[in-house]
Design a protein around this motif. Structure first.
Motif, PDB file in Angstrom:
ATOM      1  N   THR A  16       0.923   3.986  -2.937  1.00 25.71           N
ATOM      2  CA  THR A  16       0.868   5.317  -2.623  1.00 25.71           C
ATOM      3  C   THR A  16       1.959   6.293  -3.161  1.00 25.71           C
ATOM      4  O   THR A  16       1.562   7.680  -3.837  1.00 25.71           O
ATOM      5  CB  THR A  16       0.401   5.754  -1.116  1.00 25.71           C
ATOM      6  N   LEU A  19      -4.421   0.856  -6.091  1.00 23.18           N
ATOM      7  CA  LEU A  19      -4.220   1.100  -4.685  1.00 23.18           C
ATOM      8  C   LEU A  19      -5.313   0.769  -4.125  1.00 23.18           C
ATOM      9  O   LEU A  19      -5.277   0.286  -2.719  1.00 23.18           O
ATOM     10  CB  LEU A  19      -3.623   2.820  -4.662  1.00 23.18           C
ATOM     11  N   GLU A  20      -6.649   1.166  -4.420  1.00 28.12           N
ATOM     12  CA  GLU A  20      -7.796   1.001  -3.926  1.00 28.12           C
ATOM     13  C   GLU A  20      -7.903  -0.533  -3.711  1.00 28.12           C
ATOM     14  O   GLU A  20      -8.648  -1.221  -2.701  1.00 28.12           O
ATOM     15  CB  GLU A  20      -8.828   1.527  -4.757  1.00 28.12           C
ATOM     16  N   VAL A  60      -5.703  -2.928  -3.297  1.00 30.41           N
ATOM     17  CA  VAL A  60      -4.880  -3.327  -2.092  1.00 30.41           C
ATOM     18  C   VAL A  60      -5.145  -3.013  -1.008  1.00 30.41           C
ATOM     19  O   VAL A  60      -5.297  -3.670  -0.134  1.00 30.41           O
ATOM     20  CB  VAL A  60      -3.269  -2.924  -2.393  1.00 30.41           C
ATOM     21  N   GLN A  61      -5.868  -1.723  -0.852  1.00 28.89           N
ATOM     22  CA  GLN A  61      -6.229  -1.296   0.439  1.00 28.89           C
ATOM     23  C   GLN A  61      -7.543  -2.207   1.009  1.00 28.89           C
ATOM     24  O   GLN A  61      -7.714  -2.458   2.112  1.00 28.89           O
ATOM     25  CB  GLN A  61      -6.600   0.179   0.274  1.00 28.89           C
ATOM     26  N   GLU A 108       0.805  -1.371   0.017  1.00 24.35           N
ATOM     27  CA  GLU A 108      -0.186   0.078   0.089  1.00 24.35           C
ATOM     28  C   GLU A 108       0.794   1.240  -0.124  1.00 24.35           C
ATOM     29  O   GLU A 108       0.648   2.187  -0.783  1.00 24.35           O
ATOM     30  CB  GLU A 108      -0.668  -0.041   1.342  1.00 24.35           C
TER      31      GLU A 108
END
Length: 588
Positions: free
Chosen positions: A262, A275-276, A278-279, A258
């Motif tokens: 970022t 990213l979303e 993985v989050q 993450e």
């Protein structure tokens, strides 16, 4: 009425065709001429007993065919038996005899339809009544005697019999309903016992959820593997969220990913969807780690619950074996059994009510039978007096006749057994007619009985008498002749007689005689093969006496054994006297 009789290879008859007419038909001839053979032929064609002596010697096959004019009763019987009548309304009865060794086989047909002897015997009763010496006849049967008494009693008895028949049918119907109800009650109680047992077993099982067995099996597996599940859940927790071995867990690695993504989004916004993702994964892994940790903390061994679950599983499986095959089927059956139990409890009928209905029907039957008995008793008293009166002119002036009526269980024919008792001679104890009367007495008895019935019994049957006048002469023979003529106005009458007084009264007169003829017989010859050689054979011939001269000669033969002038004059006087009687003129 018997209109035609055809005989082939029967006793001493090779081939013979006889056409009978209405009224009085007589057969005359010397003693031993074969007159009784004609009557035997009628008896046999209508189902009488046969033996190998009845098939003409030298042959293996005989046939007898009788043609009757149909009437309403006959046609109704044919319709009931599904036998089609012939176009001209006649009925043809055929019996074929075949000889194999000493065994005689026969086949009977009515209008070409094969029938058994029992059926032919039923039909015979509608066609003829044969009274022959040495022969069992219908009149000997108590059932027939009861029918004759009822017929003699006329409309009143016949109407009452209809009421008895109706009462009997109602009584039997009520009895059948009661018996069926008793039987069904027994079956109902047995079914109730079974239902109650089955429902008790299902009630105790407390079945409601068709998925219960599957859920219990899952719970059993969990309880049986608590330690293993705790170990695996801890290992899973370490792997996902917190690893005690110093190695990063999956949540740690996803956190690092993450952070890297970022940093990358500061230079390229297209990385944001990754990213979303993985989050989201990090959030789910963390949540899963916490859940598995909590799951492991909640697990604990419970031997008592495990025992309960296993017992419940065994119970459900036993229920499924008996009422399944699966739990859903057992639950469905439980509902059906409950509905059936409710129906059986609600549909109970009163046996007491049905018993009361049966008792009332039986009492009504008894009452109608008693009324019929009273009518029969009156008719019996009247018949006794009239029959004795009719018998006196027939050389039976000392006869005693009693129509005895005794009680028997109620039936569709009433509650009476009717037996004719008879004593032909003074000083003799009266006995049943079947054990007392000789052939000649029986013939005269039936003649007198039929005279009593001349107005009450309207049928087209044929009455046959064999030597009814044996041993009588003078006034008695004349009385017999007159009674035969009177009967012939209602019935067709066939009579074998030696009395010229009786023969003179006939409308149709047949002479029976034996003749010796030459007949070719087949012989085997070793040299010449089969040879046909003449052989003398005795045969019976019957001639219809159609002109007055032939009748005079036959009556003269009966009178004096020869055709003398005196005998011929006497024969002529007999014919004139008979004609006068038939026309209702004074005798000369």
């Amino acid at each position: 009425m018997l209109s035609l009789l055809q005989i082939k290879n029967f006793a001493l008859v090779d081939r013979l065709t006889l056409e009978f007419g209405q009224g009085l038909n007589v057969l005359t001839g010397e003693t031993g001429a074969g007159k009784s053979i004609i009557l035997d032929a009628i008896d046999v064609v209508l189902g009488g007993k046969v033996n190998n002596r009845l098939i003409r010697q030298g042959t293996q096959h005989a046939s007898l065919e009788a043609t009757f004019d149909g009437n309403e009763r006959v046609l109704q019987w044919l319709q009931e038996q599904e036998i089609d009548p012939l176009d001209d309304g006649t009925v043809v009865c055929l019996r074929e005899l075949s000889l194999t060794g000493e065994t005689v086989r026969s086949r009977s047909r009515i209008n070409g339809v094969l029938v058994n002897l029992q059926l032919m015997g039923q039909f015979r009763n509608l066609l003829v009544e044969i009274t022959a010496q040495g022969q069992t006849v219908q009149l000997m049967d108590a059932t027939r005697q009861r029918e004759l008494l009822d017929l003699y009693g006329g409309t009143a008895i016949l109407k009452q019999r209809k009421l008895v028949e109706s009462a009997y049918e109602n009584c039997k119907k009520a009895e059948k309903t009661l018996e069926k109800r008793k039987k069904s009650e027994q079956e109902r109680l047995q079914r109730l016992d079974l239902l109650e047992y089955q429902l008790k077993e299902l009630d105790e099982a407390q079945l409601s959820d068709p998925n219960e067995l599957e859920q219990l099996e899952q719970e059993r597996d969990r309880l049986s593997h608590v330690v293993e599940l705790q170990k695996l859940s801890y290992e899973t927790y370490q792997l996902l969220y917190q690893n005690d071995n110093g190695e990063p867990a999956i949540a740690d690695r996803l956190g690092e990913a993450e952070m890297l993504l970022t940093d990358m989004t500061e230079y390229d916004k297209e990385i944001e969807p990754l990213l979303e993702m993985v989050q989201s994964a990090l959030t789910q892994v963390v949540e899963a780690g916490k859940e598995i940790n909590g799951y492991g903390d909640r697990l604990e061994a419970d031997p008592q619950r495990l025992t309960e679950v296993e017992e419940r599983i065994n119970l459900i499986k036993r229920i499924c074996r008996k009422y399944g095959p699966d739990l859903a089927d057992a639950i469905s059956l439980y509902e059906k059994l409950r509905a059936e139990l409710e129906e059986l409890n609600d549909s109970e009928q009163s046996i007491e009510k049905l018993e009361k209905e049966y008792n009332l029907a039986y009492e009504n039957l008894v009452k109608t039978c008693q009324d019929l008995t009273l009518l029969r008793q009156k008719a019996a008293t009247k018949l006794e007096k009239q029959l004795v009166k009719e018998l006196k002119p027939l050389a039976m002036d000392k006869v005693i006749f009693v129509c005895q009526i005794t009680p028997c269980p109620p039936s569709m024919n009433g509650s009476d057994k009717v037996v004719f008792y008879f004593s032909p001679n003074p000083g003799e104890k009266i006995q049943p007619l079947s054990r007392t009367a000789s052939g000649g007495e029986m013939s005269r008895f039936l003649l007198a009985l039929k005279a009593c019935f001349a107005k009450s019994e309207k049928s087209s049957s044929t009455l046959i008498f064999d030597e009814i006048d044996a041993g009588v002469s003078g006034k008695v023979a004349q009385a017999i002749a007159e009674k035969l003529h009177n009967l012939s106005e209602t019935y067709q009458v066939l009579c074998v007689t030696h009395q010229p007084l009786v023969a003179a009264m006939a409308e149709n007169h047949f002479r029976v005689e034996k003749q010796i003829i030459e007949e070719l017989s087949q012989l085997q010859n070793e040299e010449n093969g089969q040879l046909s050689l003449p052989e003398l054979r005795t045969v019976v011939r019957v001639k219809a006496l159609e002109n007055i001269q032939n009748r005079r000669e036959e009556l003269a033969q009966l009178t004096g054994g020869h055709s003398s002038e005196d005998a011929m004059e006497f024969a002529t006087s007999l014919l004139v006297k008979a004609e006068s009687y038939r026309l209702g003129k004074p005798s000369i």
